[in-house]
Scaffold this motif. Structure first.
Motif, PDB file in Angstrom:
ATOM      1  N   HIS B  79     -18.252   8.742 -21.275  1.00 38.77           N
ATOM      2  CA  HIS B  79     -17.555   9.764 -22.055  1.00 38.77           C
ATOM      3  C   HIS B  79     -17.101   9.199 -23.405  1.00 38.77           C
ATOM      4  N   ALA B  80     -16.475   8.018 -23.338  1.00 31.29           N
ATOM      5  CA  ALA B  80     -15.918   7.423 -24.555  1.00 31.29           C
ATOM      6  C   ALA B  80     -17.029   7.054 -25.543  1.00 31.29           C
ATOM      7  N   VAL B  81     -18.075   6.414 -25.023  1.00 33.05           N
ATOM      8  CA  VAL B  81     -19.139   5.946 -25.919  1.00 33.05           C
ATOM      9  C   VAL B  81     -19.849   7.126 -26.581  1.00 33.05           C
ATOM     10  N   THR B  82     -20.154   8.175 -25.801  1.00 34.47           N
ATOM     11  CA  THR B  82     -20.843   9.324 -26.390  1.00 34.47           C
ATOM     12  C   THR B  82     -19.910  10.074 -27.344  1.00 34.47           C
ATOM     13  N   TRP B  83     -18.643  10.091 -27.025  1.00 38.85           N
ATOM     14  CA  TRP B  83     -17.671  10.742 -27.906  1.00 38.85           C
ATOM     15  C   TRP B  83     -17.581  10.007 -29.243  1.00 38.85           C
ATOM     16  N   PHE B  84     -17.532   8.684 -29.170  1.00 44.96           N
ATOM     17  CA  PHE B  84     -17.470   7.893 -30.404  1.00 44.96           C
ATOM     18  C   PHE B  84     -18.750   8.049 -31.215  1.00 44.96           C
ATOM     19  N   ALA B  85     -19.878   8.131 -30.503  1.00 44.73           N
ATOM     20  CA  ALA B  85     -21.155   8.257 -31.208  1.00 44.73           C
ATOM     21  C   ALA B  85     -21.188   9.554 -32.015  1.00 44.73           C
ATOM     22  N   LEU B  86     -20.453  10.527 -31.527  1.00 43.07           N
ATOM     23  CA  LEU B  86     -20.416  11.838 -32.184  1.00 43.07           C
ATOM     24  C   LEU B  86     -19.496  11.832 -33.408  1.00 43.07           C
ATOM     25  N   ALA B  87     -18.488  10.975 -33.346  1.00 43.16           N
ATOM     26  CA  ALA B  87     -17.424  11.005 -34.363  1.00 43.16           C
ATOM     27  C   ALA B  87     -17.934  10.945 -35.813  1.00 43.16           C
ATOM     28  N   PRO B  88     -18.869  10.036 -36.132  1.00 48.20           N
ATOM     29  CA  PRO B  88     -19.291   9.963 -37.536  1.00 48.20           C
ATOM     30  C   PRO B  88     -19.959  11.244 -38.025  1.00 48.20           C
ATOM     31  N   ARG B  89     -20.441  12.066 -37.102  1.00 48.24           N
ATOM     32  CA  ARG B  89     -21.092  13.298 -37.544  1.00 48.24           C
ATOM     33  C   ARG B  89     -20.088  14.428 -37.714  1.00 48.24           C
ATOM     34  N   ALA B  90     -18.931  14.313 -37.053  1.00 53.51           N
ATOM     35  CA  ALA B  90     -17.903  15.340 -37.204  1.00 53.51           C
ATOM     36  C   ALA B  90     -16.974  14.993 -38.371  1.00 53.51           C
ATOM     37  N   ILE B  91     -16.695  13.688 -38.522  1.00 56.55           N
ATOM     38  CA  ILE B  91     -15.766  13.260 -39.561  1.00 56.55           C
ATOM     39  C   ILE B  91     -16.573  12.741 -40.744  1.00 56.55           C
ATOM     40  N   VAL B  92     -16.713  13.585 -41.742  1.00 55.77           N
ATOM     41  CA  VAL B  92     -17.451  13.167 -42.930  1.00 55.77           C
ATOM     42  C   VAL B  92     -16.443  12.972 -44.056  1.00 55.77           C
ATOM     43  N   VAL B  93     -16.225  11.716 -44.417  1.00 54.11           N
ATOM     44  CA  VAL B  93     -15.272  11.409 -45.475  1.00 54.11           C
ATOM     45  C   VAL B  93     -16.062  11.020 -46.720  1.00 54.11           C
ATOM     46  N   PRO B  94     -15.749  11.608 -47.860  1.00 54.00           N
ATOM     47  CA  PRO B  94     -16.489  11.270 -49.073  1.00 54.00           C
ATOM     48  C   PRO B  94     -16.436   9.766 -49.348  1.00 54.00           C
ATOM     49  N   ARG B  95     -17.559   9.215 -49.643  1.00 55.76           N
ATOM     50  CA  ARG B  95     -17.689   7.801 -50.037  1.00 55.76           C
ATOM     51  C   ARG B  95     -17.378   6.809 -48.915  1.00 55.76           C
ATOM     52  N   VAL B  96     -17.254   7.296 -47.696  1.00 55.95           N
ATOM     53  CA  VAL B  96     -17.108   6.379 -46.556  1.00 55.95           C
ATOM     54  C   VAL B  96     -18.374   6.511 -45.716  1.00 55.95           C
ATOM     55  N   PRO B  97     -19.126   5.404 -45.522  1.00 60.35           N
ATOM     56  CA  PRO B  97     -20.373   5.512 -44.753  1.00 60.35           C
ATOM     57  C   PRO B  97     -20.094   5.837 -43.291  1.00 60.35           C
ATOM     58  N   PRO B  98     -21.015   6.557 -42.633  1.00 65.80           N
ATOM     59  CA  PRO B  98     -20.797   6.959 -41.237  1.00 65.80           C
ATOM     60  C   PRO B  98     -20.504   5.781 -40.309  1.00 65.80           C
ATOM     61  N   TRP B  99     -21.162   4.638 -40.551  1.00 65.46           N
ATOM     62  CA  TRP B  99     -20.943   3.518 -39.626  1.00 65.46           C
ATOM     63  C   TRP B  99     -19.491   3.044 -39.677  1.00 65.46           C
ATOM     64  N   ALA B 100     -18.842   3.196 -40.832  1.00 65.78           N
ATOM     65  CA  ALA B 100     -17.452   2.756 -40.950  1.00 65.78           C
ATOM     66  C   ALA B 100     -16.545   3.624 -40.061  1.00 65.78           C
ATOM     67  N   VAL B 101     -16.867   4.919 -39.986  1.00 66.00           N
ATOM     68  CA  VAL B 101     -16.102   5.816 -39.113  1.00 66.00           C
ATOM     69  C   VAL B 101     -16.251   5.368 -37.660  1.00 66.00           C
ATOM     70  N   LEU B 102     -17.495   5.018 -37.313  1.00 65.31           N
ATOM     71  CA  LEU B 102     -17.770   4.569 -35.946  1.00 65.31           C
ATOM     72  C   LEU B 102     -17.005   3.281 -35.645  1.00 65.31           C
ATOM     73  N   VAL B 103     -17.104   2.323 -36.560  1.00 65.35           N
ATOM     74  CA  VAL B 103     -16.430   1.041 -36.373  1.00 65.35           C
ATOM     75  C   VAL B 103     -14.918   1.250 -36.260  1.00 65.35           C
ATOM     76  N   ALA B 104     -14.385   2.145 -37.078  1.00 62.54           N
ATOM     77  CA  ALA B 104     -12.939   2.410 -37.037  1.00 62.54           C
ATOM     78  C   ALA B 104     -12.520   2.904 -35.655  1.00 62.54           C
ATOM     79  N   HIS B 105     -13.373   3.748 -35.048  1.00 60.37           N
ATOM     80  CA  HIS B 105     -13.046   4.244 -33.713  1.00 60.37           C
ATOM     81  C   HIS B 105     -13.008   3.111 -32.690  1.00 60.37           C
ATOM     82  N   TYR B 106     -14.046   2.255 -32.742  1.00 58.92           N
ATOM     83  CA  TYR B 106     -14.072   1.148 -31.782  1.00 58.92           C
ATOM     84  C   TYR B 106     -12.915   0.184 -32.029  1.00 58.92           C
ATOM     85  N   ALA B 107     -12.581  -0.009 -33.309  1.00 55.90           N
ATOM     86  CA  ALA B 107     -11.477  -0.911 -33.637  1.00 55.90           C
ATOM     87  C   ALA B 107     -10.171  -0.343 -33.073  1.00 55.90           C
TER      88      ALA B 107
END
Ligand code: SF4
Ligand code: FES
Lengths: 243, 122
Positions: B79-107
């Motif tokens: 549940h957690a891993v698939t949820w995190f995998a989804l996060a970068p596609r839901a949270i689109v922040v200007p000038r922040v690459p998607p992988w950073a959103v993913l890393v932030a979640h794991y961090a």
């Protein structure tokens, strides 16, 4: 030669579809659609299917090829060699005849998301200006060719036909994210309804199936966040401060 | 002349790996709920004093509870891993690459887990 197993359904004659096999030449440059055209021209003129552009632009040639939704003009016979190639109508839609499906359900849903620019205030004299960065915001969602592969891949749509569906929501987002558009609030009731974005449970297959890189699954997840934030704002902020 | 309605097989979720994964993820919410119940039982036991806590630990050591919790852990991880995998596609922040959103979640996950571990093991 390669064998094509094509689903046939003749309304009024057949109660259920049947499979008919044809041998067509296996040529390097032939797409599945070329195979069907060969059948229609040389073997069996009664076969019905839709196509127009043969170059992945018109979106009319969607079919289920070996179990997967594909544009038949962009799917090559050699990829299925030695065969057989199973060609079925797109799943999740009623079959009118052979490989022709009825997409009127989508056609009634599409205008509900108001897929056009809604502009408050003055319309500029000459043209709207937009920076490349503003255009990047929505560009990929504007690439949709209404081919319906995403609906065919979506199990939620199969089980809940009221679901607005991937392409319609992505198209709503295409306008919501356009710097020239002010219609997000007008689209919200439809997009944020139970049959809208919230019906999606993120299978993600729509984005896998999409031949144009639209990423409807991403558009929907992104919209869920927007809808949640805007609902929260409605709840917390006084009327004037909402936006 | 009527159109043919294509039936949906009861086993549609076996047709493709991605469908199966999706059904498993939906199922995982049952196990998430179980962990909430388990946590509440733990809190209640702690609240009821040392004896109740000992009883709770003994009960948790039963084979079937262990197996249930192991299965639940697997599902919650899914549940957690698939949820995190989804996060970068839901949270689109200007000038922040998607992988950073993913890393932030794991961090954030790692940080919270470390905090919990510190409280428990201290
Ligand atoms: S989103 Fe993609 S798969 Fe869906 S209709 Fe548009 S182009 Fe086709
Ligand atoms: S024929 Fe137009 S997209 Fe295939």
């Amino acid at each position: 030669m390669i064998k094509m197993e094509v689903t046939r359904f003749r309304p009024g004659e057949d109660d259920a579809p049947i499979v008919q096999s044809y041998e067509v030449p296996l040529r390097k440059e032939w797409a599945v659609l070329d195979g069907l055209n060969y059948i229609k021209d040389q073997l069996d003129g009664t076969l019905s299917y839709r196509w127009s552009c043969r170059m992945g632009i018109c979106g009319s040639c969607g079919m289920t090829v070996n179990g997967k939704p594909q544009l038949s003009c962009a799917t090559f016979l050699t990829d299925y060699a030695p065969g057989p190639v199973r060609v079925e109508p797109l799943r999740n839609f009623p079959v009118i005849r052979d490989l022709v499906v009825d997409i009127s359900d989508f056609m009634t849903k599409l205008p509900k998301v108001k897929p056009w620019l809604i502009h408050d205030g003055e319309v500029p004299e000459d043209e709207f200006l937009q920076t490349p960065r503003e255009m990047d915001e929505y560009k990929k969602y504007s690439m949709c060719i209404n081919c319906m592969l995403c609906y065919s891949a979506c199990p939620v749509y199969a089980l809940e036909p009221e679901f607005l569906g991937p392409a319609a929501i992505a198209l709503g987002q295409r306008y919501n994210l356009d710097s020239r558009d002010d219609g997000a609030l007008e689209r919200r009731d439809v997009l944020a309804s139970a049959a809208g974005a919230w019906a999606c449970t993120f299978v993600g297959e729509c984005s896998t199936a999409c031949p144009k890189g639209v990423d409807p699954a991403g558009a929907i997840q992104r919209y869920k966040l927007t809808a949640a934030v805007s609902a929260l704002k409605d709840f917390l902020l006084p009327r004037g401060a909402r936006r | 002349m009527s159109a043919y309605r294509q039936p949906v097989s009861a086993f549609w979720w076996l047709r493709q790996w991605s469908y199966l994964l999706f059904v498993l993820r939906e199922l995982s919410s049952v196990f998430v709920a179980w962990f909430v119940v388990y946590l509440l039982l733990l809190v209640a036991a702690v609240g009821d004093g040392a004896r109740a806590y000992e009883d709770f630990l003994a009960w948790s050591g039963h084979g079937w509870v262990l197996v249930l919790n192991l299965v639940a852990t697997a599902f919650v991880l899914l549940h957690a891993v698939t949820w995190f995998a989804l996060a970068p596609r839901a949270i689109v922040v200007p000038r922040v690459p998607p992988w950073a959103v993913l890393v932030a979640h794991y961090a954030a996950w790692a940080l919270l887990s470390a905090g919990v571990a510190w409280v428990v093991l201290r």
